[in-house]
Scaffold this motif. Sequence first.
Motif, PDB file in Angstrom:
ATOM      1  N   ALA A  36     -81.084  58.044 -21.194  1.00  3.89           N
ATOM      2  CA  ALA A  36     -80.247  57.505 -22.155  1.00  3.89           C
ATOM      3  C   ALA A  36     -79.442  56.503 -21.497  1.00  3.89           C
ATOM      4  O   ALA A  36     -78.964  55.698 -22.275  1.00  3.89           O
ATOM      5  CB  ALA A  36     -79.377  58.957 -22.661  1.00  3.89           C
ATOM      6  N   GLU A  37     -78.877  56.582 -20.449  1.00  5.27           N
ATOM      7  CA  GLU A  37     -78.045  55.785 -19.757  1.00  5.27           C
ATOM      8  C   GLU A  37     -78.595  54.312 -19.350  1.00  5.27           C
ATOM      9  O   GLU A  37     -78.089  53.494 -19.532  1.00  5.27           O
ATOM     10  CB  GLU A  37     -77.585  56.372 -18.187  1.00  5.27           C
ATOM     11  CG  GLU A  37     -76.654  57.320 -18.489  1.00  5.27           C
ATOM     12  CD  GLU A  37     -76.075  58.268 -17.131  1.00  5.27           C
ATOM     13  OE1 GLU A  37     -76.708  57.896 -16.059  1.00  5.27           O
ATOM     14  OE2 GLU A  37     -75.220  59.508 -17.336  1.00  5.27           O
ATOM     15  N   ASN A  38     -79.904  54.580 -19.094  1.00  8.59           N
ATOM     16  CA  ASN A  38     -80.626  53.155 -18.799  1.00  8.59           C
ATOM     17  C   ASN A  38     -81.031  52.302 -20.143  1.00  8.59           C
ATOM     18  O   ASN A  38     -80.762  51.254 -20.125  1.00  8.59           O
ATOM     19  CB  ASN A  38     -82.030  53.627 -18.144  1.00  8.59           C
ATOM     20  CG  ASN A  38     -83.007  52.351 -17.907  1.00  8.59           C
ATOM     21  OD1 ASN A  38     -82.477  51.562 -17.350  1.00  8.59           O
ATOM     22  ND2 ASN A  38     -84.245  52.368 -18.451  1.00  8.59           N
ATOM     23  N   GLN A  48     -78.779  52.499 -22.515  1.00  5.05           N
ATOM     24  CA  GLN A  48     -77.566  52.138 -22.688  1.00  5.05           C
ATOM     25  C   GLN A  48     -76.977  50.618 -21.885  1.00  5.05           C
ATOM     26  O   GLN A  48     -76.436  49.858 -22.265  1.00  5.05           O
ATOM     27  CB  GLN A  48     -76.303  53.045 -22.828  1.00  5.05           C
ATOM     28  CG  GLN A  48     -76.236  54.147 -23.653  1.00  5.05           C
ATOM     29  CD  GLN A  48     -75.428  55.460 -23.336  1.00  5.05           C
ATOM     30  OE1 GLN A  48     -74.005  55.097 -23.333  1.00  5.05           O
ATOM     31  NE2 GLN A  48     -75.890  56.363 -23.157  1.00  5.05           N
ATOM     32  N   GLN A  49     -77.420  50.948 -20.725  1.00  2.00           N
ATOM     33  CA  GLN A  49     -77.322  49.630 -19.771  1.00  2.00           C
ATOM     34  C   GLN A  49     -78.039  48.582 -20.252  1.00  2.00           C
ATOM     35  O   GLN A  49     -77.955  47.343 -20.247  1.00  2.00           O
ATOM     36  CB  GLN A  49     -77.689  50.084 -18.469  1.00  2.00           C
ATOM     37  CG  GLN A  49     -77.642  48.695 -17.276  1.00  2.00           C
ATOM     38  CD  GLN A  49     -76.079  48.330 -17.212  1.00  2.00           C
ATOM     39  OE1 GLN A  49     -75.197  49.242 -17.119  1.00  2.00           O
ATOM     40  NE2 GLN A  49     -76.033  47.213 -16.977  1.00  2.00           N
ATOM     41  N   ALA A  50     -79.432  48.844 -20.621  1.00  5.17           N
ATOM     42  CA  ALA A  50     -80.451  47.554 -21.211  1.00  5.17           C
ATOM     43  C   ALA A  50     -79.825  46.964 -22.347  1.00  5.17           C
ATOM     44  O   ALA A  50     -79.895  45.866 -22.763  1.00  5.17           O
ATOM     45  CB  ALA A  50     -81.872  48.378 -21.503  1.00  5.17           C
ATOM     46  N   THR A  51     -79.294  47.730 -23.487  1.00 11.70           N
ATOM     47  CA  THR A  51     -78.866  47.127 -24.505  1.00 11.70           C
ATOM     48  C   THR A  51     -77.544  46.578 -24.255  1.00 11.70           C
ATOM     49  O   THR A  51     -77.415  45.358 -25.022  1.00 11.70           O
ATOM     50  CB  THR A  51     -78.634  48.322 -25.789  1.00 11.70           C
ATOM     51  OG1 THR A  51     -77.571  49.316 -25.232  1.00 11.70           O
ATOM     52  CG2 THR A  51     -79.853  49.036 -26.000  1.00 11.70           C
ATOM     53  N   SER A  52     -76.794  46.805 -23.279  1.00 12.18           N
ATOM     54  CA  SER A  52     -75.505  46.135 -23.040  1.00 12.18           C
ATOM     55  C   SER A  52     -76.164  44.812 -22.583  1.00 12.18           C
ATOM     56  O   SER A  52     -75.558  43.624 -22.832  1.00 12.18           O
ATOM     57  CB  SER A  52     -74.630  46.885 -22.012  1.00 12.18           C
ATOM     58  OG  SER A  52     -73.454  46.131 -21.612  1.00 12.18           O
ATOM     59  N   PHE A  78     -84.656  41.670 -23.529  1.00 12.03           N
ATOM     60  CA  PHE A  78     -85.381  42.217 -24.573  1.00 12.03           C
ATOM     61  C   PHE A  78     -86.433  43.076 -24.018  1.00 12.03           C
ATOM     62  O   PHE A  78     -86.618  44.353 -24.690  1.00 12.03           O
ATOM     63  CB  PHE A  78     -85.702  41.179 -25.616  1.00 12.03           C
ATOM     64  CG  PHE A  78     -86.702  41.903 -26.912  1.00 12.03           C
ATOM     65  CD1 PHE A  78     -85.801  42.461 -27.742  1.00 12.03           C
ATOM     66  CD2 PHE A  78     -87.695  41.672 -26.870  1.00 12.03           C
ATOM     67  CE1 PHE A  78     -86.408  43.068 -28.906  1.00 12.03           C
ATOM     68  CE2 PHE A  78     -88.565  42.158 -28.073  1.00 12.03           C
ATOM     69  CZ  PHE A  78     -87.774  42.978 -28.941  1.00 12.03           C
ATOM     70  N   GLY A  79     -87.351  42.522 -23.073  1.00  9.79           N
ATOM     71  CA  GLY A  79     -88.167  43.322 -22.565  1.00  9.79           C
ATOM     72  C   GLY A  79     -87.990  44.805 -22.103  1.00  9.79           C
ATOM     73  O   GLY A  79     -88.630  45.663 -22.179  1.00  9.79           O
ATOM     74  N   GLN A  80     -86.663  44.556 -20.995  1.00  9.53           N
ATOM     75  CA  GLN A  80     -85.939  45.700 -20.634  1.00  9.53           C
ATOM     76  C   GLN A  80     -85.693  46.899 -21.615  1.00  9.53           C
ATOM     77  O   GLN A  80     -85.855  48.033 -21.447  1.00  9.53           O
ATOM     78  CB  GLN A  80     -84.792  45.309 -19.905  1.00  9.53           C
ATOM     79  CG  GLN A  80     -85.064  44.614 -18.464  1.00  9.53           C
ATOM     80  CD  GLN A  80     -86.164  45.386 -17.608  1.00  9.53           C
ATOM     81  OE1 GLN A  80     -85.653  46.600 -17.225  1.00  9.53           O
ATOM     82  NE2 GLN A  80     -87.011  44.722 -17.155  1.00  9.53           N
ATOM     83  N   VAL A  81     -85.062  46.475 -22.805  1.00  4.35           N
ATOM     84  CA  VAL A  81     -84.742  47.348 -23.798  1.00  4.35           C
ATOM     85  C   VAL A  81     -86.139  48.275 -24.307  1.00  4.35           C
ATOM     86  O   VAL A  81     -86.114  49.384 -24.518  1.00  4.35           O
ATOM     87  CB  VAL A  81     -84.102  46.723 -25.050  1.00  4.35           C
ATOM     88  CG1 VAL A  81     -84.121  47.727 -26.124  1.00  4.35           C
ATOM     89  CG2 VAL A  81     -82.922  46.402 -24.688  1.00  4.35           C
ATOM     90  N   GLY A  82     -87.199  47.544 -24.520  1.00  3.77           N
ATOM     91  CA  GLY A  82     -88.517  47.993 -24.853  1.00  3.77           C
ATOM     92  C   GLY A  82     -88.884  48.790 -23.868  1.00  3.77           C
ATOM     93  O   GLY A  82     -89.613  50.047 -24.135  1.00  3.77           O
TER      94      GLY A  82
END
Length: 156
Positions: free
Chosen positions: A110-112, A114-118, A137-141
């Motif tokens: 969950a924290e990852n 939140q960090q990726a979307t930030s 974008f790739g990190q969020v995916g």
Amino acid sequence: MLSLHRKTPIKSIFGIALMSTALGLTACSTSVDPDVKARQDSMKSWGDAMGIMGDMAEAPDTFDAEIFKEQAAFLAEDAATPWSHFENQEAAGNATEAVWSNADGFRAEAENFQQATSELNAAAQTATSIDDVMPAFGQVGQSCKSCHTDFRVKND
């Protein structure tokens, strides 16, 4: 003019009405837990936002910086929303047992996210092309996929 008239037996009409009522009552009785619904609604919205941005990634000539920025901002703002809806283990929904047995791992995912979307949101704020946001974008995916690997029931 000749008119054909077919008589429907009263038993058939009664049977159809009874089945319709039974199906209606069954649909009403299978309510979704409010926690499950809240997190599914949130994640569906995330999927919609990712779909809009993903379409731009697949067709770079359609990149619209303002729309991408809006979607990225939405993800970043909503990234913390569903996690409080995983407190009740009885409201499993599509969550695996690992959500509760590996709570630290789930919390890390969950924290990852939140960090990726930030980071995606930060990149989107100054983006002028899809290339400017693709790494984030790739990190969020990847974050979505990583969490779903261990914490979401697999669909056959």
